[in-house]
Every structure is written in C-alpha cells, then in structure tokens.
Motif scaffolding. Structure first.
Motif, PDB file in Angstrom:
ATOM      1  N   TRP A 196       0.872  -1.253   0.035  1.00  0.00           N
ATOM      2  CA  TRP A 196       0.215  -0.092  -0.087  1.00  0.00           C
ATOM      3  C   TRP A 196       0.750   1.328   0.026  1.00  0.00           C
ATOM      4  O   TRP A 196       1.827   1.334   0.445  1.00  0.00           O
ATOM      5  N   ILE A 197       0.413   2.391  -0.451  1.00  0.00           N
ATOM      6  CA  ILE A 197       1.070   3.701  -0.422  1.00  0.00           C
ATOM      7  C   ILE A 197       0.010   4.591   0.103  1.00  0.00           C
ATOM      8  O   ILE A 197      -0.965   4.772  -0.243  1.00  0.00           O
ATOM      9  N   THR A 198       0.678   5.354   1.088  1.00  0.00           N
ATOM     10  CA  THR A 198      -0.267   6.235   1.746  1.00  0.00           C
ATOM     11  C   THR A 198       0.752   7.835   2.044  1.00  0.00           C
ATOM     12  O   THR A 198       2.072   7.487   1.612  1.00  0.00           O
ATOM     13  N   ALA A 199       0.185   8.849   2.245  1.00  0.00           N
ATOM     14  CA  ALA A 199       0.584  10.015   2.401  1.00  0.00           C
ATOM     15  C   ALA A 199       0.248  11.116   3.552  1.00  0.00           C
ATOM     16  O   ALA A 199      -0.743  10.894   4.044  1.00  0.00           O
ATOM     17  N   GLU A 200       1.004  11.861   3.983  1.00  0.00           N
ATOM     18  CA  GLU A 200       0.878  12.764   5.010  1.00  0.00           C
ATOM     19  C   GLU A 200       1.172  14.003   4.378  1.00  0.00           C
ATOM     20  O   GLU A 200       2.485  14.124   3.752  1.00  0.00           O
ATOM     21  N   TYR A 201       0.609  15.148   4.872  1.00  0.00           N
ATOM     22  CA  TYR A 201       0.752  16.428   4.078  1.00  0.00           C
ATOM     23  C   TYR A 201       0.862  17.383   5.279  1.00  0.00           C
ATOM     24  O   TYR A 201      -0.248  17.576   5.947  1.00  0.00           O
ATOM     25  N   SER A 202       1.888  18.295   5.207  1.00  0.00           N
ATOM     26  CA  SER A 202       1.663  19.546   6.211  1.00  0.00           C
ATOM     27  C   SER A 202       2.449  20.770   5.466  1.00  0.00           C
ATOM     28  O   SER A 202       3.438  20.554   4.717  1.00  0.00           O
ATOM     29  N   MET A 203       2.161  21.702   6.062  1.00  0.00           N
ATOM     30  CA  MET A 203       2.936  23.134   5.742  1.00  0.00           C
ATOM     31  C   MET A 203       3.485  23.627   6.986  1.00  0.00           C
ATOM     32  O   MET A 203       2.820  23.776   7.953  1.00  0.00           O
ATOM     33  N   LEU A 204       4.767  24.056   6.889  1.00  0.00           N
ATOM     34  CA  LEU A 204       5.387  24.517   7.945  1.00  0.00           C
ATOM     35  C   LEU A 204       4.762  25.835   8.197  1.00  0.00           C
ATOM     36  O   LEU A 204       4.223  26.691   7.293  1.00  0.00           O
ATOM     37  N   PRO A 205       4.806  26.356   9.352  1.00  0.00           N
ATOM     38  CA  PRO A 205       4.250  27.588   9.939  1.00  0.00           C
ATOM     39  C   PRO A 205       4.638  28.924   9.177  1.00  0.00           C
ATOM     40  O   PRO A 205       3.857  29.481   8.705  1.00  0.00           O
ATOM     41  N   ARG A 206       5.907  28.710   8.617  1.00  0.00           N
ATOM     42  CA  ARG A 206       6.481  30.095   7.848  1.00  0.00           C
ATOM     43  C   ARG A 206       6.551  29.875   6.544  1.00  0.00           C
ATOM     44  O   ARG A 206       7.373  30.460   5.840  1.00  0.00           O
ATOM     45  N   ALA A 207       5.678  28.754   5.933  1.00  0.00           N
ATOM     46  CA  ALA A 207       5.832  28.528   4.570  1.00  0.00           C
ATOM     47  C   ALA A 207       5.146  29.624   3.781  1.00  0.00           C
ATOM     48  O   ALA A 207       5.214  29.803   2.543  1.00  0.00           O
ATOM     49  N   THR A 208       4.278  30.482   4.494  1.00  0.00           N
ATOM     50  CA  THR A 208       3.530  31.340   3.773  1.00  0.00           C
ATOM     51  C   THR A 208       4.000  32.610   4.454  1.00  0.00           C
ATOM     52  O   THR A 208       4.665  32.720   5.301  1.00  0.00           O
ATOM     53  N   GLN A 209       3.277  33.960   3.846  1.00  0.00           N
ATOM     54  CA  GLN A 209       3.674  35.163   4.490  1.00  0.00           C
ATOM     55  C   GLN A 209       3.140  35.427   5.952  1.00  0.00           C
ATOM     56  O   GLN A 209       3.778  36.176   6.634  1.00  0.00           O
ATOM     57  N   GLN A 210       1.926  34.924   6.205  1.00  0.00           N
ATOM     58  CA  GLN A 210       1.633  34.732   7.552  1.00  0.00           C
ATOM     59  C   GLN A 210       1.902  33.448   8.341  1.00  0.00           C
ATOM     60  O   GLN A 210       1.613  32.425   7.580  1.00  0.00           O
ATOM     61  N   ARG A 211       2.180  33.488   9.662  1.00  0.00           N
ATOM     62  CA  ARG A 211       2.404  32.125  10.204  1.00  0.00           C
ATOM     63  C   ARG A 211       1.064  31.417  10.322  1.00  0.00           C
ATOM     64  O   ARG A 211       0.130  31.833  10.757  1.00  0.00           O
ATOM     65  N   ASN A 212       1.306  30.149   9.955  1.00  0.00           N
ATOM     66  CA  ASN A 212       0.088  29.193  10.213  1.00  0.00           C
ATOM     67  C   ASN A 212       0.211  28.351  11.283  1.00  0.00           C
ATOM     68  O   ASN A 212       1.452  27.969  12.027  1.00  0.00           O
ATOM     69  N   VAL A 213      -0.803  28.205  12.104  1.00  0.00           N
ATOM     70  CA  VAL A 213      -0.877  27.218  13.314  1.00  0.00           C
ATOM     71  C   VAL A 213      -0.710  25.902  12.810  1.00  0.00           C
ATOM     72  O   VAL A 213      -1.450  25.565  12.199  1.00  0.00           O
ATOM     73  N   ARG A 214       0.236  25.118  13.394  1.00  0.00           N
ATOM     74  CA  ARG A 214       0.280  23.749  13.301  1.00  0.00           C
ATOM     75  C   ARG A 214      -0.698  22.879  13.622  1.00  0.00           C
ATOM     76  O   ARG A 214      -1.400  23.392  14.537  1.00  0.00           O
ATOM     77  N   ASP A 215      -0.952  21.870  12.774  1.00  0.00           N
ATOM     78  CA  ASP A 215      -2.278  21.136  13.131  1.00  0.00           C
ATOM     79  C   ASP A 215      -2.244  20.400  14.424  1.00  0.00           C
ATOM     80  O   ASP A 215      -3.359  20.426  15.018  1.00  0.00           O
ATOM     81  N   ILE A 216      -0.989  20.068  14.957  1.00  0.00           N
ATOM     82  CA  ILE A 216      -0.905  19.399  16.083  1.00  0.00           C
ATOM     83  C   ILE A 216      -1.329  20.341  17.336  1.00  0.00           C
ATOM     84  O   ILE A 216      -1.757  19.964  18.562  1.00  0.00           O
ATOM     85  N   ASN A 217      -1.173  21.567  17.086  1.00  0.00           N
ATOM     86  CA  ASN A 217      -1.714  22.620  18.121  1.00  0.00           C
ATOM     87  C   ASN A 217      -3.189  22.546  18.164  1.00  0.00           C
ATOM     88  O   ASN A 217      -3.692  23.272  19.192  1.00  0.00           O
ATOM     89  N   LYS A 218      -3.616  22.296  17.009  1.00  0.00           N
ATOM     90  CA  LYS A 218      -5.286  22.647  16.895  1.00  0.00           C
ATOM     91  C   LYS A 218      -5.950  21.075  17.263  1.00  0.00           C
ATOM     92  O   LYS A 218      -7.135  20.871  17.330  1.00  0.00           O
ATOM     93  N   LEU A 219      -4.854  20.111  17.745  1.00  0.00           N
ATOM     94  CA  LEU A 219      -5.411  18.908  18.055  1.00  0.00           C
ATOM     95  C   LEU A 219      -6.182  18.189  16.902  1.00  0.00           C
ATOM     96  O   LEU A 219      -7.135  16.992  17.215  1.00  0.00           O
ATOM     97  N   ARG A 220      -6.247  18.647  15.686  1.00  0.00           N
ATOM     98  CA  ARG A 220      -7.002  17.717  14.514  1.00  0.00           C
ATOM     99  C   ARG A 220      -6.236  18.253  13.389  1.00  0.00           C
ATOM    100  O   ARG A 220      -5.612  19.423  13.132  1.00  0.00           O
ATOM    101  N   LEU A 221      -6.312  17.424  12.281  1.00  0.00           N
ATOM    102  CA  LEU A 221      -5.754  17.703  11.019  1.00  0.00           C
ATOM    103  C   LEU A 221      -6.852  18.513  10.415  1.00  0.00           C
ATOM    104  O   LEU A 221      -7.962  18.457  10.321  1.00  0.00           O
ATOM    105  N   SER A 222      -6.370  19.486   9.761  1.00  0.00           N
ATOM    106  CA  SER A 222      -7.117  20.560   9.240  1.00  0.00           C
ATOM    107  C   SER A 222      -7.765  19.823   7.798  1.00  0.00           C
ATOM    108  O   SER A 222      -7.191  18.677   7.222  1.00  0.00           O
TER     109      SER A 222
END
Length: 258
Positions: free
Chosen positions: A58-84
């Motif tokens: 099987w092939i599976t994937a996980e995807y995430s964006m680092l907080p400063r990958a964008t112009q404004q800081r994104n909150v990490r999914d782990i801090n929201k206790l759920r995957l966006s």
C-alpha cells in the motif's frame, strides 16, 4: 504578462534533488518556482488492516505546511489537536495519485509512507508533492529491489501533476499563488506517462466555464505534465529504465480506504 514573466503555457522552473534526507529510504526536495516541498518515503511492514494477509502492499501520504511557509504564520495542526480539512484532502489526493503507478503485488505486504512537508508555498503545493512524491517512492522501491527484498521492481508508470486555471479570461499552466488566488477557474490534473488521466480536480471560483475552456485546460495540463515527466526521467537517469518492468496488477488504482 504573468507576474513572473512566463507565457501562458510555460511551467515554472523545476528542480528535483534526490536523496535530500539522509535517513529516509527515499527522499527529495522539489522546487517549482518559489514553491518548495521536502518529501520523505518510509518503508513499514505494518500494512493497513484491509491489506493483511493479501500479499499486497500500500502507498499512503501525509501532508503538512510549515508555519512560515506562507507570508503569515500558520498554526500547526498538532496545536489545533486535529488535522485541517485542507491537509486531509490533499494527503488523500497524493496517496490516490501515487497508488495508480505501482503494482501492489510486486511491492509485497508492506507500506510506503510519503511525508510531504511544504517549506515554502507559492501555489501548486499538492501537485509538487505528487511529482516529488513519485521520486521519493521510486527511491524507496529501488532500495527494496537493490537489497533483493523484492524480486520485481513494482513501479509501473511515471506519475506527475500540475495546476491549470483561467485568470483574466486566459487559460494558464502552473499557477503561482498570486494567479491562483484570483483565478476564475482552478484545476489540478494528475496523469501518467501514457497520457492517461489519474485524477482531475476542478472548480469555478467566480462563475461557470464552458466545455471548450475545459478542453483547453486539459490540453495545457497534458502538455505540462509531459514536460514534467521528462524532468523526472532526467532526474532518475538510467534508473528510470526499471519503470514498467512489471505490468499493472488487478488492483483498483483509485481504491481509497484511508
């Protein structure tokens, strides 16, 4: 003229660096314009429950964006206790896309996990993750093959992806963020090297679009993916001859049990 001075049918510069991470079984850094994604491939013998005892992988994937990958800081999914919802939808797409290019029986009862981490985002992060994910998946399979863990090389087809859209009434290839944010139509295409479609995601953001426009977008995307696969082939060099050494198996490529 587009923000980066490209023509409507021109890809952003693409650079793929293999074996970017020391410890992973496969990895790469893919750069498409200002979008940069690090992808690692991990081999695990623990397959999902629906694959146990099947002899298939099987092939599976996980995807995430680092907080400063964008112009404004994104909150990490782990801090929201759920995957966006966005991350969940994208990682399912990546897994579906790459499963379409591999023979599960030849892979054997093991899973390859692809971790796609966006370190800089300027549009097309999901398509870059698929294109780079293919290279990381290839190198993980090659490790198994070189070490004689598997008898046959399991990858059956090249897989790549690109975005297309309509901006200011013009059909365009490989949108950057500035274009994507104002596009009236936004699409992501996934194809293999045989010219076959694996997935088409498309929506009208500001109004309907015609069949003629749709066909123009498909043709633009097809031409772009052909060029991307040429780049993948160049990156893999002589190793690329391993692809297609076994036929596709009887699996349902789009089976999405995650």
């Amino acid at each position: 003229m587009r923000p980066d001075q490209r023509t409507y049918n021109e890809l952003r510069p693409i650079k793929i660096t293999r074996n970017f991470i020391k410890y992973a079984e496969g990895s790469c850094l893919i750069e498409m314009g200002n979008t940069k994604v690090i992808i690692t491939a991990t081999i695990d013998d623990k397959v999902p429950p629906f694959k146990k005892g099947s002899g298939e992988g099987w092939i599976t994937a996980e995807y995430s964006m680092l907080p400063r990958a964008t112009q404004q800081r994104n909150v990490r999914d782990i801090n929201k206790l759920r995957l966006s919802g966005r991350s969940h939808e994208i990682q399912r797409l990546i897994g579906r896309a790459l499963r379409a290019g591999i023979n599960f029986k030849a892979l054997g009862e093991r899973v390859i996990i692809l971790d796609c981490d966006v370190i800089q985002a300027d549009g097309g992060t999901r398509t870059a993750s698929i294109t780079g994910g293919f290279i990381a998946m290839f190198d993980a399979c090659k490790k198994l093959y070189d070490e004689k863990v598997i008898e046959n090389f399991p990858i059956t087809d090249f897989v790549a992806a690109v975005s297309v859209g309509i901006c200011d009434g013009v059909e365009m290839l490989d949108l950057c963020f500035e274009e994507d944010s104002k596009a009236s139509v936004d699409m992501n295409l996934v194809m293999n090297d045989k010219g076959e479609f694996i997935e088409i995601q498309g929506t009208a953001e500001g109004g309907a679009f015609t069949q003629e426009q749709f066909e123009k977008l498909l043709e633009l995307g097809k031409q772009g993916i052909q060029k991307i696969i040429e780049i993948q082939r160049e990156v893999l060099g002589e190793d690329s001859k391993l692809i297609g050494s076994v036929p596709k198996d009887e699996k349902t490529s789009g089976c999405d049990q995650e």
